[in-house]
Design an enzyme around this catalytic site. Structure first.
Site, mmCIF file in Angstrom:
data_model
loop_
_atom_site.group_PDB
_atom_site.id
_atom_site.type_symbol
_atom_site.label_atom_id
_atom_site.label_comp_id
_atom_site.label_asym_id
_atom_site.label_seq_id
_atom_site.Cartn_x
_atom_site.Cartn_y
_atom_site.Cartn_z
ATOM 1 N N ARG A 103 0.829 -1.211 0.000
ATOM 2 C CA ARG A 103 0.000 0.000 0.000
ATOM 3 C C ARG A 103 0.865 1.264 0.000
ATOM 4 O O ARG A 103 0.983 1.941 -1.018
ATOM 5 C CB ARG A 103 -0.950 -0.012 1.215
ATOM 6 C CG ARG A 103 -2.095 1.013 1.129
ATOM 7 C CD ARG A 103 -1.703 2.439 1.518
ATOM 8 N NE ARG A 103 -1.211 2.527 2.881
ATOM 9 C CZ ARG A 103 -0.739 3.646 3.413
ATOM 10 N NH1 ARG A 103 -0.684 4.765 2.697
ATOM 11 N NH2 ARG A 103 -0.272 3.670 4.657
ATOM 12 N N ASP A 104 1.489 1.552 1.107
ATOM 13 C CA ASP A 104 2.287 2.775 1.220
ATOM 14 C C ASP A 104 3.456 2.756 0.245
ATOM 15 O O ASP A 104 3.855 3.796 -0.281
ATOM 16 C CB ASP A 104 2.791 2.902 2.660
ATOM 17 C CG ASP A 104 3.363 4.273 2.961
ATOM 18 O OD1 ASP A 104 3.022 5.233 2.248
ATOM 19 O OD2 ASP A 104 4.149 4.388 3.921
ATOM 20 N N HIS A 122 7.256 4.300 12.430
ATOM 21 C CA HIS A 122 7.155 4.271 10.960
ATOM 22 C C HIS A 122 8.172 5.291 10.434
ATOM 23 O O HIS A 122 7.921 6.493 10.432
ATOM 24 C CB HIS A 122 5.729 4.651 10.549
ATOM 25 C CG HIS A 122 5.480 4.628 9.080
ATOM 26 N ND1 HIS A 122 4.547 3.787 8.496
ATOM 27 C CD2 HIS A 122 6.009 5.340 8.048
ATOM 28 C CE1 HIS A 122 4.513 3.996 7.189
ATOM 29 N NE2 HIS A 122 5.408 4.938 6.901
ATOM 30 N N HIS A 180 11.066 6.822 7.635
ATOM 31 C CA HIS A 180 11.552 6.946 6.264
ATOM 32 C C HIS A 180 13.050 7.230 6.296
ATOM 33 O O HIS A 180 13.579 7.730 7.288
ATOM 34 C CB HIS A 180 10.795 8.060 5.535
ATOM 35 C CG HIS A 180 9.399 7.676 5.147
ATOM 36 N ND1 HIS A 180 8.902 7.859 3.872
ATOM 37 C CD2 HIS A 180 8.396 7.102 5.851
ATOM 38 C CE1 HIS A 180 7.650 7.430 3.824
ATOM 39 N NE2 HIS A 180 7.329 6.970 5.008
ATOM 40 N N CYS A 239 7.352 10.109 0.221
ATOM 41 C CA CYS A 239 6.312 11.104 0.442
ATOM 42 C C CYS A 239 6.188 12.001 -0.780
ATOM 43 O O CYS A 239 7.136 12.725 -1.116
ATOM 44 C CB CYS A 239 6.638 11.956 1.671
ATOM 45 S SG CYS A 239 5.437 13.276 1.956
ATOM 46 N N ASN A 271 10.144 4.246 2.651
ATOM 47 C CA ASN A 271 10.139 3.690 3.992
ATOM 48 C C ASN A 271 11.415 2.878 4.215
ATOM 49 O O ASN A 271 12.069 2.432 3.274
ATOM 50 C CB ASN A 271 8.947 2.744 4.143
ATOM 51 C CG ASN A 271 7.618 3.433 3.974
ATOM 52 O OD1 ASN A 271 7.129 4.078 4.889
ATOM 53 N ND2 ASN A 271 7.028 3.295 2.797
#
Length: 293
Positions: A13-14, A205, A207, A238, A247
């Site tokens: 997803r992300d 979470h 990055h 992002c 990530n």
């Protein structure tokens, strides 16, 4: 007995949502199935958002319907509003995620609503989901810094995290969305948030924009976090922050955790093979430090 650390895999997803090239439903399903076969038990399967804004997630219903919802693996999906919840429920979702930002500017740019408005929007979503027996996870973005506002006050992060927790989110994922955090700034933020939400219900979470993600995972471990989000092959980034890389790579996090003596239940070799699989499908090398087997 080794202490267990939970990895929430966000790659499907992300990690994929901002890819410009088309990715077939079959490829997404194979990625998810390979991740599950590697031992991951929490895998984000998609997002029920407008295909106008996130076209890569337009097939999330088809992906979710093809996955078993009664097994040992959880397949949470992102839901932005009640319409998204309706679609997720129709597709058989058993867990959803809702998201808010700790930055007013980021919230306005990302979802065209203030922080307070976004939280009010999620109250009925959370209430309905819980009434249906659906688990709800909360995300807070920009927990250390924002591409528009710079540094974010830890108290602001704590306030948003507390609001999501009070709605009934079983866990709050704290996202360093633009990857500007360092161990000191992350620990300062965690100190503030843990006064409002128990550490056992927090996740990290991170990055890797400045190469600090693994250092921040390690610092957060020392602070008591036992759940971390990660993305196979380091997929993602992002779209609102220039130069923000993806990530932290799942295979790098697992390598760290195993080296520190923690248990994850993940087969690192199979996971690394999976990173190679999705990177090849995207026409590039994995953005991780784990060499191919």
């Amino acid at each position: 007995m080794q202490e267990h650390i939970t990895i929430v895999e966000v790659g499907p997803r992300d990690g994929l949502q901002n890819e410009q090239q088309p990715i077939s439903t079959a490829t997404k399903l194979e990625l998810i199935q390979r991740l599950a076969a590697s031992g991951l038990t929490h895998i984000e399967a998609g997002a029920f958002v407008s295909p106008k804004w996130v076209p890569q997630m337009a097939d999330s219903a088809n992906v979710l319907r093809a996955l078993p919802q009664d097994g040992a693996v959880a397949y949470p999906v992102l839901v932005p509003n009640e319409q998204g919840l309706d679609a997720a429920l129709a597709a058989g979702a058993r867990e959803i995620a809702i998201f808010a930002a700790a930055s007013e500017s980021f919230s306005q740019r990302n979802i065209h609503a203030s922080i307070a408005e976004s939280l009010r929007r999620f109250e009925p979503v959370c209430a309905r989901a819980l009434a249906e027996g659906i688990k709800v996870r909360g995300y807070v973005s920009c927990v250390v810094g924002c591409p528009y506002e710079g540094a974010i006050a830890p108290a602001q992060v704590a306030q948003v995290a507390r609001a999501l927790h009070d709605m009934g989110c079983y866990e709050i994922s704290l996202g360093d969305t633009v990857g500007v955090g360092t161990p000191n700034t992350v620990l300062t933020m965690l100190d503030a948030v843990s006064l409002q939400v128990p550490v056992a219900q927090l996740a990290g979470h991170f990055h890797d924009t400045y190469g600090m993600a693994i250092a921040n995972v390690y610092a957060s471990l020392r602070a008591g976090l036992r759940t971390f989000d990660a993305s196979v092959a380091g997929l993602g980034g992002c779209p609102y922050a220039r130069g923000a890389s993806g990530n932290v790579a799942t295979e790098d996090v697992v390598y760290l955790l195993h080296g520190l003596g923690y248990h994850t239940g993940i087969d690192l070799t199979r996971l690394t093979d999976t990173a190679q699989f999705i990177a090849h499908a995207l026409g590039r090398e994995p953005a991780s430090h784990r060499p191919a087997p």
